[in-house]
Design a protein around this motif. Structure first.
Motif, PDB file in Angstrom:
ATOM      1  N   GLY A   1       0.816  -1.218   0.000  1.00 30.87           N
ATOM      2  CA  GLY A   1       0.000   0.000   0.000  1.00 30.87           C
ATOM      3  C   GLY A   1       0.843   1.258   0.000  1.00 30.87           C
TER       4      GLY A   1
ATOM      5  N   SER B   1       1.363   3.336  -2.617  1.00 35.71           N
ATOM      6  CA  SER B   1       1.045   4.332  -3.644  1.00 35.71           C
ATOM      7  C   SER B   1       0.574   5.643  -3.033  1.00 35.71           C
ATOM      8  N   ARG B   2      -0.056   5.560  -1.874  1.00 30.91           N
ATOM      9  CA  ARG B   2      -0.684   6.748  -1.285  1.00 30.91           C
ATOM     10  C   ARG B   2      -0.499   6.742   0.228  1.00 30.91           C
TER      11      ARG B   2
ATOM     12  N   ILE C   1       0.104   6.853   4.149  1.00 28.39           N
ATOM     13  CA  ILE C   1       1.185   6.488   5.065  1.00 28.39           C
ATOM     14  C   ILE C   1       2.205   5.591   4.364  1.00 28.39           C
TER      15      ILE C   1
ATOM     16  N   HIS D   1       4.435  -1.468  -3.439  1.00 31.01           N
ATOM     17  CA  HIS D   1       3.240  -2.269  -3.743  1.00 31.01           C
ATOM     18  C   HIS D   1       1.990  -1.384  -3.713  1.00 31.01           C
ATOM     19  N   TYR D   2       1.002  -1.757  -4.538  1.00 28.42           N
ATOM     20  CA  TYR D   2      -0.292  -1.053  -4.550  1.00 28.42           C
ATOM     21  C   TYR D   2      -1.349  -1.984  -5.126  1.00 28.42           C
ATOM     22  N   GLY D   3      -2.624  -1.525  -5.070  1.00 33.39           N
ATOM     23  CA  GLY D   3      -3.714  -2.368  -5.538  1.00 33.39           C
ATOM     24  C   GLY D   3      -4.167  -2.049  -6.938  1.00 33.39           C
ATOM     25  N   SER D   4      -4.494  -0.789  -7.195  1.00 30.02           N
ATOM     26  CA  SER D   4      -5.053  -0.441  -8.508  1.00 30.02           C
ATOM     27  C   SER D   4      -4.682   0.948  -9.014  1.00 30.02           C
TER      28      SER D   4
ATOM     29  N   ALA E   1      -0.657  -5.593  -7.159  1.00 30.22           N
ATOM     30  CA  ALA E   1      -1.330  -6.838  -6.768  1.00 30.22           C
ATOM     31  C   ALA E   1      -2.475  -6.484  -5.836  1.00 30.22           C
TER      32      ALA E   1
ATOM     33  N   LEU F   1      -4.863  -7.128  -3.073  1.00 33.43           N
ATOM     34  CA  LEU F   1      -4.897  -8.069  -1.953  1.00 33.43           C
ATOM     35  C   LEU F   1      -6.335  -8.411  -1.592  1.00 33.43           C
TER      36      LEU F   1
ATOM     37  N   ALA G   1      -0.823  -1.900   3.777  1.00 36.29           N
ATOM     38  CA  ALA G   1      -2.085  -1.823   3.033  1.00 36.29           C
ATOM     39  C   ALA G   1      -3.250  -2.311   3.900  1.00 36.29           C
TER      40      ALA G   1
ATOM     41  N   ARG H   1     -13.987  -9.669   3.477  1.00 36.58           N
ATOM     42  CA  ARG H   1     -13.107  -8.833   2.660  1.00 36.58           C
ATOM     43  C   ARG H   1     -12.116  -8.066   3.536  1.00 36.58           C
TER      44      ARG H   1
ATOM     45  N   VAL I   1      -7.957  -8.614   3.460  1.00 35.18           N
ATOM     46  CA  VAL I   1      -6.947  -7.597   3.114  1.00 35.18           C
ATOM     47  C   VAL I   1      -6.059  -7.284   4.320  1.00 35.18           C
TER      48      VAL I   1
ATOM     49  N   TYR J   1     -13.237  -3.407  11.338  1.00 32.72           N
ATOM     50  CA  TYR J   1     -11.899  -2.852  11.113  1.00 32.72           C
ATOM     51  C   TYR J   1     -11.063  -2.952  12.399  1.00 32.72           C
TER      52      TYR J   1
ATOM     53  N   PRO K   1      -0.714   4.032  14.298  1.00 28.87           N
ATOM     54  CA  PRO K   1      -0.978   5.467  14.110  1.00 28.87           C
ATOM     55  C   PRO K   1      -2.255   5.904  14.812  1.00 28.87           C
TER      56      PRO K   1
ATOM     57  N   ASN L   1      -8.969   9.145   5.593  1.00 32.20           N
ATOM     58  CA  ASN L   1      -9.599  10.072   6.534  1.00 32.20           C
ATOM     59  C   ASN L   1      -9.997  11.359   5.833  1.00 32.20           C
TER      60      ASN L   1
HETATM   61  N1  LIG Z   1      -5.058   7.338   8.184  1.00 32.71           N
HETATM   62  C1  LIG Z   1      -5.202   7.086   9.482  1.00 32.71           C
HETATM   63  O1  LIG Z   1      -5.646   7.941  10.267  1.00 32.71           O
HETATM   64  C2  LIG Z   1      -4.808   5.748  10.029  1.00 32.71           C
HETATM   65  C3  LIG Z   1      -4.929   5.575  11.429  1.00 32.71           C
HETATM   66  C4  LIG Z   1      -4.562   4.366  11.968  1.00 32.71           C
HETATM   67  C5  LIG Z   1      -4.070   3.359  11.161  1.00 32.71           C
HETATM   68  N2  LIG Z   1      -3.979   3.545   9.821  1.00 32.71           N
HETATM   69  C6  LIG Z   1      -3.447   2.455   9.022  1.00 32.71           C
HETATM   70  O2  LIG Z   1      -2.378   2.938   8.233  1.00 32.71           O
HETATM   71  C7  LIG Z   1      -2.281   2.184   7.026  1.00 32.71           C
HETATM   72  C8  LIG Z   1      -2.292   3.108   5.831  1.00 32.71           C
HETATM   73  O3  LIG Z   1      -3.495   3.866   5.856  1.00 32.71           O
HETATM   74  P1  LIG Z   1      -3.710   5.149   4.910  1.00 32.71           P
HETATM   75  O4  LIG Z   1      -4.581   6.062   5.668  1.00 32.71           O
HETATM   76  O5  LIG Z   1      -2.413   5.606   4.380  1.00 32.71           O
HETATM   77  O6  LIG Z   1      -4.589   4.478   3.727  1.00 32.71           O
HETATM   78  P2  LIG Z   1      -4.929   5.028   2.255  1.00 32.71           P
HETATM   79  O7  LIG Z   1      -4.547   6.453   2.106  1.00 32.71           O
HETATM   80  O8  LIG Z   1      -6.351   4.629   2.042  1.00 32.71           O
HETATM   81  O9  LIG Z   1      -3.961   4.153   1.307  1.00 32.71           O
HETATM   82  C9  LIG Z   1      -4.166   2.771   1.239  1.00 32.71           C
HETATM   83  C10 LIG Z   1      -3.049   2.096   0.463  1.00 32.71           C
HETATM   84  O10 LIG Z   1      -3.272   0.685   0.518  1.00 32.71           O
HETATM   85  C11 LIG Z   1      -3.484   0.169  -0.806  1.00 32.71           C
HETATM   86  N3  LIG Z   1      -4.566  -0.802  -0.750  1.00 32.71           N
HETATM   87  C12 LIG Z   1      -5.780  -0.665  -0.169  1.00 32.71           C
HETATM   88  N4  LIG Z   1      -6.514  -1.774  -0.364  1.00 32.71           N
HETATM   89  C13 LIG Z   1      -5.748  -2.619  -1.093  1.00 32.71           C
HETATM   90  C14 LIG Z   1      -5.951  -3.914  -1.622  1.00 32.71           C
HETATM   91  N5  LIG Z   1      -7.106  -4.585  -1.459  1.00 32.71           N
HETATM   92  N6  LIG Z   1      -4.952  -4.472  -2.327  1.00 32.71           N
HETATM   93  C15 LIG Z   1      -3.781  -3.831  -2.510  1.00 32.71           C
HETATM   94  N7  LIG Z   1      -3.536  -2.593  -2.046  1.00 32.71           N
HETATM   95  C16 LIG Z   1      -4.503  -2.002  -1.344  1.00 32.71           C
HETATM   96  C17 LIG Z   1      -3.848   1.380  -1.654  1.00 32.71           C
HETATM   97  O11 LIG Z   1      -3.489   1.116  -3.018  1.00 32.71           O
HETATM   98  P3  LIG Z   1      -4.198   1.900  -4.281  1.00 32.71           P
HETATM   99  O12 LIG Z   1      -3.608   3.277  -4.289  1.00 32.71           O
HETATM  100  O13 LIG Z   1      -3.832   1.125  -5.468  1.00 32.71           O
HETATM  101  O14 LIG Z   1      -5.665   1.950  -3.983  1.00 32.71           O
HETATM  102  C18 LIG Z   1      -3.002   2.465  -1.009  1.00 32.71           C
HETATM  103  O15 LIG Z   1      -1.680   2.385  -1.440  1.00 32.71           O
HETATM  104  C19 LIG Z   1      -3.455   1.194   7.068  1.00 32.71           C
HETATM  105  O16 LIG Z   1      -3.006  -0.028   7.603  1.00 32.71           O
HETATM  106  C20 LIG Z   1      -4.416   1.849   8.036  1.00 32.71           C
HETATM  107  O17 LIG Z   1      -5.279   0.912   8.624  1.00 32.71           O
HETATM  108  C21 LIG Z   1      -4.337   4.719   9.236  1.00 32.71           C
END
Ligand SMILES: NC(=O)c1ccc[n+]([C@@H]2O[C@H](COP(=O)([O-])OP(=O)(O)OC[C@H]3O[C@@H](n4cnc5c(N)ncnc54)[C@H](OP(=O)(O)O)[C@@H]3O)[C@@H](O)[C@H]2O)c1
Length: 256
Positions: free
Chosen positions: A13, A15-16, A18, A36-39, A63, A65, A94, A113, A117, A156, A186, A194
Protein backbone atom coordinates in the motif's frame (compact mmCIF):
# COMPACT_ATOMS: atom_id res chain seq x y z
CA UNK A 1 25.34 6.79 2.98
CA UNK A 2 21.94 5.91 4.50
CA UNK A 3 21.60 3.29 7.21
CA UNK A 4 19.70 0.99 4.83
CA UNK A 5 22.23 1.19 2.00
CA UNK A 6 22.46 -2.15 0.20
CA UNK A 7 19.16 -3.33 1.70
CA UNK A 8 15.77 -3.94 0.15
CA UNK A 9 12.25 -3.25 1.40
CA UNK A 10 8.68 -4.12 0.47
CA UNK A 11 6.02 -1.64 1.57
CA UNK A 12 2.45 -2.76 0.91
CA UNK A 13 0.00 0.00 0.00
CA UNK A 14 2.80 2.41 -0.87
CA UNK A 15 1.04 4.33 -3.64
CA UNK A 16 -0.68 6.75 -1.29
CA UNK A 17 -0.91 7.98 2.29
CA UNK A 18 1.19 6.49 5.06
CA UNK A 19 2.65 3.74 2.87
CA UNK A 20 3.90 6.28 0.34
CA UNK A 21 5.68 8.21 3.11
CA UNK A 22 7.20 5.00 4.48
CA UNK A 23 8.48 4.09 1.01
CA UNK A 24 10.00 7.56 0.54
CA UNK A 25 11.66 7.47 3.95
CA UNK A 26 13.11 3.95 3.60
CA UNK A 27 14.40 4.88 0.13
CA UNK A 28 15.97 8.05 1.53
CA UNK A 29 17.69 5.83 4.10
CA UNK A 30 19.18 3.84 1.22
CA UNK A 31 16.86 0.87 0.68
CA UNK A 32 15.73 -0.29 -2.75
CA UNK A 33 11.96 -0.19 -2.27
CA UNK A 34 9.23 -2.34 -3.81
CA UNK A 35 6.24 0.03 -4.01
CA UNK A 36 3.24 -2.27 -3.74
CA UNK A 37 -0.29 -1.05 -4.55
CA UNK A 38 -3.71 -2.37 -5.54
CA UNK A 39 -5.05 -0.44 -8.51
CA UNK A 40 -3.96 3.20 -8.56
CA UNK A 41 -1.24 3.03 -11.25
CA UNK A 42 -0.79 6.80 -11.40
CA UNK A 43 -0.21 7.14 -7.66
CA UNK A 44 2.24 4.22 -7.57
CA UNK A 45 4.12 5.65 -10.56
CA UNK A 46 4.38 8.97 -8.76
CA UNK A 47 5.80 7.32 -5.62
CA UNK A 48 8.39 5.41 -7.66
CA UNK A 49 9.35 8.46 -9.73
CA UNK A 50 9.66 10.64 -6.63
CA UNK A 51 12.09 8.14 -5.11
CA UNK A 52 14.14 7.84 -8.29
CA UNK A 53 14.22 11.65 -8.77
CA UNK A 54 15.71 11.91 -5.26
CA UNK A 55 18.47 9.46 -6.22
CA UNK A 56 16.90 6.35 -4.71
CA UNK A 57 15.87 2.97 -6.12
CA UNK A 58 12.26 1.78 -6.38
CA UNK A 59 10.01 -0.35 -8.54
CA UNK A 60 6.21 -0.80 -8.60
CA UNK A 61 4.45 -4.05 -7.70
CA UNK A 62 0.74 -4.18 -8.57
CA UNK A 63 -1.33 -6.84 -6.77
CA UNK A 64 -4.81 -6.47 -5.39
CA UNK A 65 -4.90 -8.07 -1.95
CA UNK A 66 -7.84 -10.00 -0.59
CA UNK A 67 -8.59 -11.83 -3.85
CA UNK A 68 -7.57 -15.34 -4.99
CA UNK A 69 -3.96 -15.44 -6.17
CA UNK A 70 -3.07 -12.13 -4.49
CA UNK A 71 0.14 -13.36 -2.84
CA UNK A 72 1.31 -15.11 -6.03
CA UNK A 73 0.81 -11.89 -8.02
CA UNK A 74 2.66 -9.84 -5.42
CA UNK A 75 5.65 -12.18 -5.27
CA UNK A 76 5.89 -12.42 -9.06
CA UNK A 77 6.39 -8.64 -9.20
CA UNK A 78 8.52 -8.49 -6.07
CA UNK A 79 10.96 -11.22 -7.06
CA UNK A 80 11.31 -9.80 -10.57
CA UNK A 81 12.19 -6.40 -9.10
CA UNK A 82 14.57 -7.82 -6.50
CA UNK A 83 16.43 -9.74 -9.20
CA UNK A 84 17.76 -12.36 -6.80
CA UNK A 85 18.49 -10.02 -3.89
CA UNK A 86 17.15 -10.95 -0.43
CA UNK A 87 14.37 -8.98 1.27
CA UNK A 88 15.47 -7.07 4.37
CA UNK A 89 12.46 -5.00 5.43
CA UNK A 90 8.79 -5.97 5.11
CA UNK A 91 6.14 -3.37 6.00
CA UNK A 92 2.52 -4.52 6.17
CA UNK A 93 0.70 -1.24 5.59
CA UNK A 94 -2.09 -1.82 3.03
CA UNK A 95 -5.53 -1.99 4.62
CA UNK A 96 -9.17 -1.12 4.07
CA UNK A 97 -11.71 0.15 6.58
CA UNK A 98 -14.64 -1.66 4.97
CA UNK A 99 -16.93 1.36 5.13
CA UNK A 100 -19.46 1.30 7.95
CA UNK A 101 -18.99 -2.31 9.05
CA UNK A 102 -20.74 -1.72 12.37
CA UNK A 103 -22.31 -4.43 14.48
CA UNK A 104 -25.71 -3.48 13.05
CA UNK A 105 -24.70 -3.23 9.39
CA UNK A 106 -21.78 -5.63 8.88
CA UNK A 107 -22.30 -8.42 6.38
CA UNK A 108 -20.42 -11.67 6.03
CA UNK A 109 -19.02 -10.30 2.74
CA UNK A 110 -17.72 -7.12 4.47
CA UNK A 111 -16.18 -9.17 7.25
CA UNK A 112 -14.44 -11.60 4.90
CA UNK A 113 -13.11 -8.83 2.66
CA UNK A 114 -11.72 -6.64 5.45
CA UNK A 115 -10.11 -9.62 7.17
CA UNK A 116 -8.73 -10.89 3.84
CA UNK A 117 -6.95 -7.60 3.11
CA UNK A 118 -5.95 -6.55 6.64
CA UNK A 119 -5.12 -9.91 8.26
CA UNK A 120 -4.99 -12.82 5.81
CA UNK A 121 -2.72 -10.98 3.37
CA UNK A 122 -0.07 -10.01 5.97
CA UNK A 123 0.08 -13.61 7.26
CA UNK A 124 0.53 -15.21 3.86
CA UNK A 125 2.81 -12.47 2.52
CA UNK A 126 5.02 -13.09 5.55
CA UNK A 127 4.94 -16.84 4.94
CA UNK A 128 6.17 -16.30 1.39
CA UNK A 129 8.67 -13.60 2.37
CA UNK A 130 10.46 -15.54 5.10
CA UNK A 131 12.58 -17.68 2.74
CA UNK A 132 13.79 -14.42 1.14
CA UNK A 133 14.70 -12.78 4.45
CA UNK A 134 18.08 -12.99 6.14
CA UNK A 135 19.35 -12.46 9.69
CA UNK A 136 18.81 -8.86 10.75
CA UNK A 137 15.54 -8.66 8.80
CA UNK A 138 12.72 -6.41 9.92
CA UNK A 139 8.95 -6.85 9.80
CA UNK A 140 6.81 -3.85 10.70
CA UNK A 141 3.02 -3.97 10.91
CA UNK A 142 0.86 -0.87 10.66
CA UNK A 143 -1.97 -1.27 13.14
CA UNK A 144 -4.24 1.43 14.59
CA UNK A 145 -5.21 3.18 17.80
CA UNK A 146 -8.66 1.62 17.34
CA UNK A 147 -7.20 -1.41 19.11
CA UNK A 148 -7.41 0.56 22.38
CA UNK A 149 -10.05 3.27 21.79
CA UNK A 150 -13.51 2.21 20.72
CA UNK A 151 -15.13 3.14 17.41
CA UNK A 152 -18.39 1.85 15.89
CA UNK A 153 -16.47 0.25 12.97
CA UNK A 154 -16.03 -2.97 14.86
CA UNK A 155 -14.81 -5.15 12.00
CA UNK A 156 -11.90 -2.85 11.11
CA UNK A 157 -10.93 -2.64 14.80
CA UNK A 158 -11.01 -6.43 15.08
CA UNK A 159 -8.61 -6.76 12.14
CA UNK A 160 -6.12 -4.41 13.77
CA UNK A 161 -6.40 -6.28 17.06
CA UNK A 162 -5.53 -9.45 15.16
CA UNK A 163 -2.52 -7.71 13.63
CA UNK A 164 -1.22 -6.78 17.09
CA UNK A 165 -1.42 -10.44 18.13
CA UNK A 166 0.28 -11.43 14.87
CA UNK A 167 3.19 -9.09 15.65
CA UNK A 168 3.82 -10.44 19.13
CA UNK A 169 3.61 -14.05 17.98
CA UNK A 170 5.91 -13.47 15.00
CA UNK A 171 8.38 -11.50 17.11
CA UNK A 172 8.64 -14.48 19.44
CA UNK A 173 8.97 -17.05 16.67
CA UNK A 174 11.37 -15.15 14.40
CA UNK A 175 13.74 -14.01 17.13
CA UNK A 176 15.69 -17.24 16.62
CA UNK A 177 16.44 -16.05 13.08
CA UNK A 178 17.50 -12.56 14.20
CA UNK A 179 14.43 -10.98 12.61
CA UNK A 180 12.62 -8.29 14.62
CA UNK A 181 8.87 -7.76 14.35
CA UNK A 182 7.22 -4.59 15.63
CA UNK A 183 3.95 -2.75 15.24
CA UNK A 184 3.44 0.95 14.63
CA UNK A 185 -0.02 2.12 15.65
CA UNK A 186 -0.98 5.47 14.11
CA UNK A 187 -3.54 7.82 15.55
CA UNK A 188 -5.65 10.11 13.36
CA UNK A 189 -3.56 10.83 10.27
CA UNK A 190 -4.31 12.95 7.21
CA UNK A 191 -4.72 10.52 4.28
CA UNK A 192 -7.40 9.55 1.76
CA UNK A 193 -8.70 7.08 4.37
CA UNK A 194 -9.60 10.07 6.53
CA UNK A 195 -11.13 12.42 3.96
CA UNK A 196 -13.45 13.79 6.67
CA UNK A 197 -10.47 15.49 8.32
CA UNK A 198 -10.08 17.98 5.51
CA UNK A 199 -13.61 17.82 3.99
CA UNK A 200 -15.48 18.97 7.09
CA UNK A 201 -14.62 22.40 8.47
CA UNK A 202 -13.94 22.06 12.17
CA UNK A 203 -12.86 18.39 12.11
CA UNK A 204 -9.16 19.18 12.30
CA UNK A 205 -9.77 21.44 15.30
CA UNK A 206 -11.80 18.74 17.06
CA UNK A 207 -9.00 16.23 16.57
CA UNK A 208 -6.40 18.76 17.72
CA UNK A 209 -8.39 19.18 20.94
CA UNK A 210 -8.11 15.42 21.64
CA UNK A 211 -4.36 15.37 21.12
CA UNK A 212 -1.61 16.49 23.51
CA UNK A 213 0.48 17.94 20.66
CA UNK A 214 -2.64 19.83 19.40
CA UNK A 215 -2.81 18.59 15.81
CA UNK A 216 -3.59 15.50 13.77
CA UNK A 217 -0.85 13.36 12.27
CA UNK A 218 0.83 13.57 8.89
CA UNK A 219 2.03 10.45 7.05
CA UNK A 220 5.66 11.49 7.63
CA UNK A 221 5.08 11.35 11.40
CA UNK A 222 4.33 7.65 11.04
CA UNK A 223 7.05 6.93 8.47
CA UNK A 224 9.78 8.27 10.78
CA UNK A 225 8.77 5.80 13.51
CA UNK A 226 8.78 2.94 11.00
CA UNK A 227 12.29 4.00 9.93
CA UNK A 228 13.52 3.53 13.51
CA UNK A 229 12.29 -0.07 13.64
CA UNK A 230 13.78 -0.71 10.19
CA UNK A 231 17.17 0.70 11.17
CA UNK A 232 20.16 -0.75 13.01
CA UNK A 233 19.16 1.47 15.97
CA UNK A 234 16.04 -0.69 16.41
CA UNK A 235 17.96 -3.97 16.63
CA UNK A 236 17.12 -4.73 20.29
CA UNK A 237 13.39 -4.02 20.06
CA UNK A 238 10.99 -6.76 19.04
CA UNK A 239 7.42 -7.84 19.68
CA UNK A 240 6.44 -4.29 20.62
CA UNK A 241 3.63 -1.92 19.64
CA UNK A 242 4.41 1.80 19.46
CA UNK A 243 1.55 4.29 19.56
CA UNK A 244 2.46 7.13 17.19
CA UNK A 245 -0.34 9.63 17.65
CA UNK A 246 0.82 12.93 19.18
CA UNK A 247 -0.63 11.96 22.55
CA UNK A 248 -4.16 11.08 21.46
CA UNK A 249 -6.59 10.90 24.44
CA UNK A 250 -3.80 11.31 27.00
CA UNK A 251 -6.23 13.41 29.01
CA UNK A 252 -8.48 16.49 28.78
CA UNK A 253 -6.80 19.41 26.98
CA UNK A 254 -9.37 21.98 28.05
CA UNK A 255 -9.89 22.90 24.39
CA UNK A 256 -12.91 22.18 22.19
N1 LIG B 1 -5.06 7.34 8.18
C1 LIG B 1 -5.20 7.09 9.48
O1 LIG B 1 -5.65 7.94 10.27
C2 LIG B 1 -4.81 5.75 10.03
C3 LIG B 1 -4.93 5.58 11.43
C4 LIG B 1 -4.56 4.37 11.97
C5 LIG B 1 -4.07 3.36 11.16
N2 LIG B 1 -3.98 3.55 9.82
C6 LIG B 1 -3.45 2.45 9.02
O2 LIG B 1 -2.38 2.94 8.23
C7 LIG B 1 -2.28 2.18 7.03
C8 LIG B 1 -2.29 3.11 5.83
O3 LIG B 1 -3.50 3.87 5.86
P1 LIG B 1 -3.71 5.15 4.91
O4 LIG B 1 -4.58 6.06 5.67
O5 LIG B 1 -2.41 5.61 4.38
O6 LIG B 1 -4.59 4.48 3.73
P2 LIG B 1 -4.93 5.03 2.25
O7 LIG B 1 -4.55 6.45 2.11
O8 LIG B 1 -6.35 4.63 2.04
O9 LIG B 1 -3.96 4.15 1.31
C9 LIG B 1 -4.17 2.77 1.24
C10 LIG B 1 -3.05 2.10 0.46
O10 LIG B 1 -3.27 0.69 0.52
C11 LIG B 1 -3.48 0.17 -0.81
N3 LIG B 1 -4.57 -0.80 -0.75
C12 LIG B 1 -5.78 -0.67 -0.17
N4 LIG B 1 -6.51 -1.77 -0.36
C13 LIG B 1 -5.75 -2.62 -1.09
C14 LIG B 1 -5.95 -3.91 -1.62
N5 LIG B 1 -7.11 -4.59 -1.46
N6 LIG B 1 -4.95 -4.47 -2.33
C15 LIG B 1 -3.78 -3.83 -2.51
N7 LIG B 1 -3.54 -2.59 -2.05
C16 LIG B 1 -4.50 -2.00 -1.34
C17 LIG B 1 -3.85 1.38 -1.65
O11 LIG B 1 -3.49 1.12 -3.02
P3 LIG B 1 -4.20 1.90 -4.28
O12 LIG B 1 -3.61 3.28 -4.29
O13 LIG B 1 -3.83 1.13 -5.47
O14 LIG B 1 -5.67 1.95 -3.98
C18 LIG B 1 -3.00 2.47 -1.01
O15 LIG B 1 -1.68 2.39 -1.44
C19 LIG B 1 -3.45 1.19 7.07
O16 LIG B 1 -3.01 -0.03 7.60
C20 LIG B 1 -4.42 1.85 8.04
O17 LIG B 1 -5.28 0.91 8.62
C21 LIG B 1 -4.34 4.72 9.24
Amino acid sequence: MGSLAGKTALVTGASRGIGRSIALRLAADGAAVAVHYGSNDAAAKDTVETIIAAGGEAFPVRAELGVPGDVDALFAGLEAGLGGRPLDVLVHNAAVTGGAATVEDATVEDFDRVFAVNVRAPLFITQRALPLMREGGRIINISSGVTWFATPEVVYGMTKGALNVFGRSLGHTLGARGITVNTVSPGITETDMNGWLTDNPGSAGEVAAMTALRRHGQPEDIADAVAFFASEDGRWVTGQTLEVNGGLFLGPTGER
